[in-house]
Design an enzyme around this catalytic site. Sequence first.
Site, PDB file in Angstrom:
ATOM      1  N   ASP A   1      -3.667  -1.028  -5.421  1.00 53.53           N
ATOM      2  CA  ASP A   1      -4.002  -0.223  -4.244  1.00 53.53           C
ATOM      3  C   ASP A   1      -5.503  -0.372  -4.039  1.00 53.53           C
ATOM      4  OD1 ASP A   1      -4.066   1.803  -2.217  1.00 53.53           O
ATOM      5  OD2 ASP A   1      -2.263   2.672  -3.058  1.00 53.53           O
TER       6      ASP A   1
ATOM      7  N   HIS B   1      -6.060  -3.435  -2.555  1.00 51.97           N
ATOM      8  CA  HIS B   1      -6.107  -3.304  -1.104  1.00 51.97           C
ATOM      9  C   HIS B   1      -7.559  -3.316  -0.612  1.00 51.97           C
ATOM     10  CE1 HIS B   1      -1.876  -1.235  -0.790  1.00 51.97           C
ATOM     11  NE2 HIS B   1      -1.831  -2.466  -1.258  1.00 51.97           N
TER      12      HIS B   1
END
Length: 433
Positions: free
Chosen positions: A244, A267
């Site tokens: 993430d 991410h």
Amino acid sequence: MVQSLASLLAIASLAVSSASAVVYSPNGGKPVIERPSIKAWPLHPGKPHAASPARDPDKYCFVKPSCKSDDDAANILKAFQTCNHGGTVVLDADYTIGSPLDLTFLDGVDVAISGTISFSGDVDYWVEHSFKYAYQVSSAFWRFGGRDVNIYGNGVGLINGNGQPWYDAFAANASLQRPILLVLDGLNGGSWFNLIANSSDIIVSDMDIKVGSTSKNPAKNTDGWDTYRSDSIVIQSSTINNGDDCVSFKPNSTNIVVQNLHCNGSHGISVGSLGQYIGEYDVVENVTVYDISMSNASDGARIKVWPGNYTPFQPGLSGGGGSGHVRNVTYDTVHNTNNDWAVELTQCYGQSNQTLCNLYPSNMTISDVVFKNMWGTTSKKYDPKVGTLVCSSPEKCLNIRAENITVTPPSGKTATWVCTNMDNSLLDISCIV
Ligand SMILES: *[C@@H]1O[C@H](CO)[C@@H](O)[C@H](O)[C@H]1NC(C)=O
Ligand SMILES: *[C@@H]1O[C@H](CO)[C@@H](O)[C@H](O)[C@H]1NC(C)=O
Ligand SMILES: *[C@@H]1O[C@H](CO)[C@@H](O)[C@H](O)[C@H]1NC(C)=O
Ligand SMILES: *[C@@H]1O[C@H](CO)[C@@H](O)[C@H](O)[C@H]1NC(C)=O
Ligand SMILES: *[C@@H]1O[C@H](CO)[C@@H](O)[C@H](O)[C@H]1NC(C)=O
Ligand SMILES: *[C@@H]1O[C@H](CO)[C@@H](O)[C@H](O)[C@H]1NC(C)=O
Ligand SMILES: *[C@@H]1O[C@H](CO)[C@@H](O)[C@H](O)[C@H]1NC(C)=O
Ligand SMILES: *[C@@H]1O[C@H](CO)[C@@H](O)[C@H](O)[C@H]1NC(C)=O
Ligand SMILES: *[C@@H]1O[C@H](CO)[C@@H](O)[C@H](O)[C@H]1NC(C)=O
Ligand SMILES: *[C@@H]1O[C@H](CO)[C@@H](O)[C@H](O)[C@H]1NC(C)=O
């Protein structure tokens, strides 16, 4: 996995320092690790952090691991109560934390972790007993707060969130509330953590964070570092392997420097998401991200803001309509390898229909943003596009610049960019519609 928060398996290691007077532990007679000297380098967020005084050489609290129970929380708490105000808590054996540990009363204490701290894997127990936070329904096993705290591991300390039972339980229950590995809540002056909330003057340095699942169930929502309601924070010289956000700046993150990070599989380094909650005003201001190597990520540099109306996005994730501003954010010197987008700026987070996004422009203004000195190659995903800059209205994005960006797609074609509602004269990239 955009929802963020909750890193459940991390390995902490801090730089080795030079030893002077040696103190030995009764837990096997090993020398106690010394506090390393850590400075914000090469950039710093403005006013320097106050120096932390040396601790009392006669005030060490060694925590003996319990041989009868499988919960060392009470003994660890006792050590902090005894060694608070000038001492050092030494955690140099293998410990298990099986109940919540509230360490928010700290004042001038060092924490030397050369052992291993693991959290028990009793999912049902923790769901009931973790510390709960309103923001994005987050929670914690333990939390640190107070002032002037240094936590260090000198390359050997390890904190094991024991994430596997959580990843497996989450696969069966997508609303399972999973604790964040480490929460700094209201800490002023100190070094490191995973969620830095209500805190100021923090340096995180030389940390090695790893997240991974060994079953078929992926490790989800595993942000490396999040900052929230925090000021004057430095995160530097660390390696983060996760799925993430590598680092993310949540509402009210100000005067932040992130430098010399190696991120893999993430991410990206993200501002936001912001503007999620109607009636709230979110600020992200004075952020510099410098000298980053980003690999195998969905994004390199990212700014994500919700549109101006309520938008259902994914199960458990919706928002929009909140107001605020993002101002003075610089991404400088980023090496891209196999990232889907080198840069993604969006004011339409959660709304893929641009017509609908334009109908309700974001209530958040983004201004004075620079993306510069970026190179490398993206993944094939959007080839030949390498970046995307999407505003909900030309009035909502001001002075957004792109300079000296040479990122190429793997096909070797000319790199193109999606630019919507932007002032293209400030973008030294080749914009398509
Ligand atoms: C899923 O997790 C949520 C939040 O932790 C909990 O309230 C709910 O009871 C769980 N559902 C099941 C079926 O276990
Ligand atoms: C931060 O402070 C606010 C206000 O005191 C509190 O509600 C919140 O629980 C604190 N911690 C986090 C992680 O939000
Ligand atoms: C963030 O800061 C703004 C402006 O100072 C304030 O209005 C808002 O309540 C803050 N939000 C949070 C979540 O603390
Ligand atoms: C980097 O992330 C990829 C997944 O995106 C993973 O396969 C690889 O093992 C990671 N590299 C390292 C060094 O951990
Ligand atoms: C922008 O933010 C950086 C810190 O990230 C700070 O050094 C600089 O002074 C800020 N510039 C302005 C014009 O506010
Ligand atoms: C951002 O930096 C500028 C320049 O140093 C300073 O004047 C301003 O107060 C900072 N903003 C915040 C929210 O701290
Ligand atoms: C990126 O992922 C590939 C394959 O998953 C892996 O071989 C490589 O080591 C990763 N890059 C980094 C820097 O970890
Ligand atoms: C986007 O929204 C508009 C307005 O509601 C609608 O007319 C259009 O069909 C939508 N486009 C897509 C691709 O769904
Ligand atoms: C938020 O944006 C919507 C749509 O643009 C607008 O109707 C509303 O008044 C805005 N709210 C605030 C608080 O600015
Ligand atoms: C442009 O970026 C490259 C890194 O890709 C850097 O080496 C070079 O110095 C930069 N050029 C300028 C003029 O800043």
